[in-house]
Design a protein around this motif. Structure first.
Motif, PDB file in Angstrom:
ATOM      1  N   GLU A  30      10.888   1.029  -5.190  1.00  0.00           N
ATOM      2  CA  GLU A  30      10.211   0.740  -6.449  1.00  0.00           C
ATOM      3  C   GLU A  30      10.857  -0.393  -7.230  1.00  0.00           C
ATOM      4  O   GLU A  30      10.246  -0.958  -8.130  1.00  0.00           O
ATOM      5  N   GLU A  35       0.820  -1.196   0.000  1.00  0.00           N
ATOM      6  CA  GLU A  35       0.000   0.000   0.000  1.00  0.00           C
ATOM      7  C   GLU A  35       0.863   1.259   0.000  1.00  0.00           C
ATOM      8  O   GLU A  35       0.489   2.285  -0.591  1.00  0.00           O
ATOM      9  N   THR A  36       2.001   1.183   0.689  1.00  0.00           N
ATOM     10  CA  THR A  36       2.902   2.340   0.722  1.00  0.00           C
ATOM     11  C   THR A  36       4.222   1.921   0.072  1.00  0.00           C
ATOM     12  O   THR A  36       4.917   1.015   0.561  1.00  0.00           O
ATOM     13  N   LEU A  37       4.574   2.568  -1.046  1.00  0.00           N
ATOM     14  CA  LEU A  37       5.758   2.204  -1.816  1.00  0.00           C
ATOM     15  C   LEU A  37       7.017   2.772  -1.163  1.00  0.00           C
ATOM     16  O   LEU A  37       7.107   3.975  -0.908  1.00  0.00           O
ATOM     17  N   GLN A  71       2.904  -0.536  -6.097  1.00  0.00           N
ATOM     18  CA  GLN A  71       1.693  -0.027  -5.463  1.00  0.00           C
ATOM     19  C   GLN A  71       0.555  -1.021  -5.660  1.00  0.00           C
ATOM     20  O   GLN A  71       0.413  -1.635  -6.713  1.00  0.00           O
TER      21      GLN A  71
END
Length: 494
Positions: free
Chosen positions: A75, A70-72, A80
């Motif tokens: 990357e 939910e919280t990146l 996400q």
């Protein structure tokens, strides 16, 4: 470039599989591993990566697995949740989802790395195929064609693969040429390293045995058996054969009509001499056969040393020993016995000295020394190291005397005496005596020569002077008219 390189691989893999005899699925796995290895070298750690070969598209596809969050935060490793659900609506936080990577970002260097890895993987796959094909053929003879030489090693073309004859497995006296057909003994198969997996030998004795098995049907059928073999590659070999059928002569079967069979083997070994002898369960007879073509007069067996003393006629000594000891050395290898070869004169001399030492050290008569020698107690060291129970079995000598001999032998060894030292001193004295006799003979011969010369001088001085012939010459007289007709007048009185 990268995309083009890894597209339309299906046809390439089919061709390689056909040419190299490598299963296609093995090649597909090699390509996938190569692509994955190159990707990791380019991008480093990006979590779980997988490479798959797409049969329909004929290309490699690379997938990166990211964790749906939910919280990146990272990357490179995470995605996400809403983006992940676009790919898979049922994905939940913490699930892993695969994302196909764009092959266009797979740079030239990475593509080249992948290509090199693929080549290496194909070589490894080829070696695996060769291993599976040849692993059960160890010990067989393999025929191929000499293709080239690499740092002294000989590369042999076997058709679908290559073999190598290392320099140390080649025969120095043999000459090899590219394009020549050659047989080799399959020595081992290597799965490691970069070279050929199949290793052949021209030196191994298995080559000799295999050639006879090919040339002699009776050996292949099991009627004739090669019981032992010895070889000095490129020079000379010996094989011992026996027959399971009393009607089949094992030596004759191996020789063939007019020597045809053995000559075929000799030709393949490029002129190596081969002796074929009859196997015998009796060790002494077998040793006599093994020393052929020399004739043996007598064999003395020394069981404790597992050795034999072989006596041959004086004129057969060099033949029995062979050039640089080759014949007796091969005979020893063939029979498994240590063999000492003596001429009749030499063995008599050795026996005389040995018995003389026994008599001297043990303080016994010549008859007792001869009895000990004939029962293989050739030195007092043999007696000292023997078990008394065995030594006491010598016949013709009382137990009390045997006990005394045994104790004297023990004492001599403990005192540092040795048979070889005593014999060496004995030989020295014999040589001194021989020199003295030779010097005396030389002096006597010189004296006789001088006396003969004196006698001849006296005889010549005593010869009478020959006065039977006289010669008179008359000088011409001045004014004599006959002088012109006969200036010289000779009168011979006979």
């Amino acid at each position: 470039m990268a995309s083009a390189m890894f597209q339309n691989l299906g046809k390439v893999l089919d061709q390689v599989s056909k040419d190299k005899g490598i299963p296609r699925d093995m090649l597909v796995g090699a390509v996938e591993d190569a692509f994955l290895s190159a990707a990791r070298k380019k991008w480093g750690y990006l979590g779980d990566l997988e490479a798959h070969f797409n049969e329909d598209a004929g290309e490699i596809e690379l997938f990166q697995f990211k964790t749906a969050v939910e919280t990146l935060e990272n990357e490179n490793l995470e995605m996400q949740l809403d983006e992940a659900r676009k790919l898979d609506p049922d994905v939940e936080p913490g699930d892993s989802i695969g994302v196909k990577m764009d092959p266009s970002v797979f740079g030239r260097i990475a593509a080249q790395t992948a290509k090199q890895v693929i080549i290496q993987k194909i070589k490894d796959a080829e070696r695996t195929v060769v291993y599976e094909e040849y692993k059960d053929r160890l010990g067989e003879l393999i025929t191929g064609v000499i293709r080239r030489f690499e740092k002294g090693d000989m590369v042999i073309d076997l058709g679908r693969t290559e073999a190598v004859v290392p320099k140390q497995e080649q025969v120095q006296s043999e000459n090899y040429r590219a394009g020549e057909r050659l047989q080799g003994y399959f020595l081992r198969i290597d799965r490691e390293g970069r070279g050929a997996a199949v290793i052949l030998s021209r030196k191994n004795i298995g080559l000799l045995i295999g050639l006879f098995t090919m040339e002699v049907p009776e050996i292949a059928e099991g009627i004739v058996e090669i019981r032992a073999a010895a070889r000095e590659a490129g020079v000379r070999s010996k094989i011992a054969v026996s027959s399971r059928d009393s009607d089949v002569d094992p030596v004759g079967a191996c020789v063939g009509i007019k020597g045809s069979r053995v000559q075929n083997v000799v030709g393949e070994l490029k002129g190596e001499k081969i002796d074929i002898v009859a196997w015998d369960n009796e060790p002494a007879r077998f040793v006599c056969n093994a020393l052929a073509p020399a004739e043996v007069v007598k064999v003395i067996i020394r069981e404790r040393e597992h050795a034999m003393e072989v006596v041959v006629p004086d004129d057969q000594l060099s033949l029995a020993i062979g050039r640089r000891g080759q014949n007796v050395r091969l005979a020893a290898q063939l029979t498994g016995w240590n063999i000492d070869v003596f001429s009749e004169t030499k063995i008599e001399q050795v026996a005389t000295r040995a018995k003389k030492v026994l008599a001297q050290v043990l303080e016994i008569d010549d008859g007792s020394a001869m009895m000990l020698y004939s029962h293989s107690f050739r030195s007092f060291e043999d007696i000292a190291t023997a078990d008394f129970e065995n030594f006491s079995q010598v016949p013709g000598i009382g137990q009390e005397l045997l006990q005394q001999m045994y104790e004297k032998a023990k004492a001599a060894v403990a005192g540092g005496r040795g048979t070889e030292m005593i014999i060496a001193e004995m030989i020295r004295l014999e040589e001194e005596e021989l020199r003295r006799q030779q010097e005396e003979a030389a002096v006597l011969a010189a004296a006789e020569a001088a006396a003969e010369a004196a006698r001849q001088s006296e005889a010549e001085a005593a010869l009478p002077i020959d006065e039977d012939v006289t010669l008179e010459i008359d000088a011409p007289v001045d004014g004599d008219p006959s002088a012109e007709d006969a200036e010289t007048k000779e009168e011979i009185k006979a």
